[in-house]
Design a protein around this motif. Sequence first.
Motif, PDB file in Angstrom:
ATOM      1  N   PRO A 142       0.798  -1.083   0.010  1.00  0.00           N
ATOM      2  CA  PRO A 142      -0.070  -0.306   0.160  1.00  0.00           C
ATOM      3  C   PRO A 142       0.877   1.460   0.019  1.00  0.00           C
ATOM      4  O   PRO A 142       1.658   1.535   0.923  1.00  0.00           O
ATOM      5  CB  PRO A 142      -0.870  -0.111   1.274  1.00  0.00           C
ATOM      6  N   PRO A 143       0.836   2.211  -0.863  1.00  0.00           N
ATOM      7  CA  PRO A 143       1.631   3.539  -1.195  1.00  0.00           C
ATOM      8  C   PRO A 143       0.693   4.604  -0.437  1.00  0.00           C
ATOM      9  O   PRO A 143      -0.466   4.386   0.106  1.00  0.00           O
ATOM     10  CB  PRO A 143       1.578   3.647  -2.623  1.00  0.00           C
ATOM     11  N   LYS A 144       1.480   5.554  -0.453  1.00  0.00           N
ATOM     12  CA  LYS A 144       0.600   6.876   0.209  1.00  0.00           C
ATOM     13  C   LYS A 144      -0.473   7.148  -0.761  1.00  0.00           C
ATOM     14  O   LYS A 144      -1.560   7.496  -0.415  1.00  0.00           O
ATOM     15  CB  LYS A 144       1.597   7.994   0.460  1.00  0.00           C
ATOM     16  N   ILE A 145      -0.049   7.272  -2.100  1.00  0.00           N
ATOM     17  CA  ILE A 145      -1.191   7.601  -3.135  1.00  0.00           C
ATOM     18  C   ILE A 145      -1.211   6.394  -4.240  1.00  0.00           C
ATOM     19  O   ILE A 145       0.070   6.086  -4.764  1.00  0.00           O
ATOM     20  CB  ILE A 145      -0.740   8.860  -3.851  1.00  0.00           C
ATOM     21  N   LEU A 146      -2.241   5.734  -4.581  1.00  0.00           N
ATOM     22  CA  LEU A 146      -2.393   4.634  -5.505  1.00  0.00           C
ATOM     23  C   LEU A 146      -2.832   5.291  -6.850  1.00  0.00           C
ATOM     24  O   LEU A 146      -4.227   5.840  -6.541  1.00  0.00           O
ATOM     25  CB  LEU A 146      -3.123   3.548  -4.923  1.00  0.00           C
ATOM     26  N   VAL A 147      -2.463   5.362  -7.933  1.00  0.00           N
ATOM     27  CA  VAL A 147      -2.883   5.810  -9.116  1.00  0.00           C
ATOM     28  C   VAL A 147      -3.388   4.406  -9.848  1.00  0.00           C
ATOM     29  O   VAL A 147      -2.488   3.601 -10.009  1.00  0.00           O
ATOM     30  CB  VAL A 147      -2.117   6.516  -9.972  1.00  0.00           C
ATOM     31  N   ILE A 148      -4.722   4.417 -10.207  1.00  0.00           N
ATOM     32  CA  ILE A 148      -5.007   3.119 -11.021  1.00  0.00           C
ATOM     33  C   ILE A 148      -5.345   3.834 -12.471  1.00  0.00           C
ATOM     34  O   ILE A 148      -6.296   4.637 -12.619  1.00  0.00           O
ATOM     35  CB  ILE A 148      -6.218   2.468 -10.401  1.00  0.00           C
ATOM     36  N   GLU A 149      -4.435   3.656 -13.327  1.00  0.00           N
ATOM     37  CA  GLU A 149      -4.739   4.061 -14.728  1.00  0.00           C
ATOM     38  C   GLU A 149      -5.201   3.164 -15.719  1.00  0.00           C
ATOM     39  O   GLU A 149      -4.499   1.882 -15.648  1.00  0.00           O
ATOM     40  CB  GLU A 149      -3.562   4.823 -15.080  1.00  0.00           C
ATOM     41  N   GLY A 150      -5.865   3.490 -16.832  1.00  0.00           N
ATOM     42  CA  GLY A 150      -6.220   2.610 -17.709  1.00  0.00           C
ATOM     43  C   GLY A 150      -7.644   2.733 -18.381  1.00  0.00           C
ATOM     44  O   GLY A 150      -7.989   3.842 -18.449  1.00  0.00           O
TER      45      GLY A 150
END
Length: 406
Positions: A173-181
């Motif tokens: 788990p990061p501080k900010i997770l970006v899910i792109e697609g």
Amino acid sequence: MAICTVSSAHSLSAACHVAAPARAGQPRQVIVFGVGGRRARRGGSGVTVVTCAAAGDAKTVVIGLAADSGCGKSTFMRRLTSVFGGAAEPPRGGNPDSNTLISDTTTVICLDDYHSLDRTGRKEKGVTALDPRANNFDLMYEQVKSLKDGVAVEKPIYNHVTGLLDPPELIRPPKILVIEGLHPMYDSRVRDLLDFSIYLDISNEVKFAWKIQRDMAERGHSLESIKASIEARKPDFDAYIDPQKQHADAVIEVLPTQLIPDDNEGKVLRVRLVMKEGVKYFSPVYLFDEGSTISWIPCGRKLTCSYPGIKFNYGPDVFYGNEVSVVEMDGQFDRLDELIYVESHLSNLSTKFYGEVTQQMLKHADFPGSNNGTGLFQTIVGLKIRDLYEQIVAEAASAALQAAKV
Ligand SMILES: Nc1ncnc2c1ncn2[C@@H]1O[C@H](COP(=O)(O)OP(=O)(O)OP(=O)(O)O)[C@@H](O)[C@H]1O
Ligand SMILES: O=C(CO)[C@H](O)[C@H](O)COP(=O)(O)O
């Protein structure tokens, strides 16, 4: 240490909620006995130790970025991770074809990794990767939820080189997770996990010009094959990808210029930043005077412009029934260092110092779109995401302090 049993290997985050009540400042560990699920079926012990976040810990902030393939997601991600400092790299020592990028603050995962059908499988079934039937939304939801709850996951990898599904990789788990697609806002369960969402809306004309630039010039594809690939994807794009923009908190629309009559070169762009009103932790950027309607030609003594010039528009609008503010830029910059003049007329930029937008744009002057509204608005949205993240962290810290006092 607490002990519990879960019915599926993907419900690890649930274990944190049932087994150990959260205490301020105290991360907890839970031993989980999985009675089913993939982990157990693969011959694993079914026993896992999960570290759960402490009460008051900021949860992972989740950002969704939707766009068709070849529409600038990677470029946007590079601008975003740069705002937080530090380079984003694939997981160390992992699969060289991983689609994941990790930096100190952010982890960017590509939703192509949730394709349930590989290239051959899609061909056999006659479906495209844009079709929901070629994607595993249950797993996407479970894993994004786990990460948001502070629990690491074994995420699959779709290998774009071989067209196969590779063994999974560990994502912490990061501080900010970006899910792109293609589908970050398609499934309502995944959508509800997003703290902020962005849709890159590239008009057909511009998409075609960019595809030619990349796939013909750089990858040796023929003009005919590029046209055929765009045409083949269009029905599913219209059915499953495009409708997601109604859910986005910010949309970056990229259109042909209106400054050159009947332009068909696609080099000069009109770019619109559509920002939803009333989104928590997000206040739209404005030009000159908030809420007014303005048309501005900045060319002259302080901004060098060659043909066809630059024009900005700003004002309120309605987008899919939602109130929005729109800042629009048509044209391109001749000299990036003069961008400071434009920046000084924009407000609510969430910069940390005067000129930060200009500094970011100059730092990445070699990225595609740095001389026009695509680079400018991507940079601005990157700063907005940093601001949103900092507000969420500050709120969690204050909640932890309150809890500790109680
Ligand atoms: N703002 C821009 N201005 C001009 N061209 C651009 C811009 N953004 C992207 N492109 C063009 O589109 C191509 C694809 O960009 P990028 O790799 O960022 O997209 P992507 O959505 O991540 O693609 P994919 O999903 O296929 O990996 C670039 O090589 C470039 O030619
Ligand atoms: O729309 C896409 C998103 O990137 C790709 O076409 C999809 O992921 C399939 O990839 P490939 O063409 O490499 O099999």
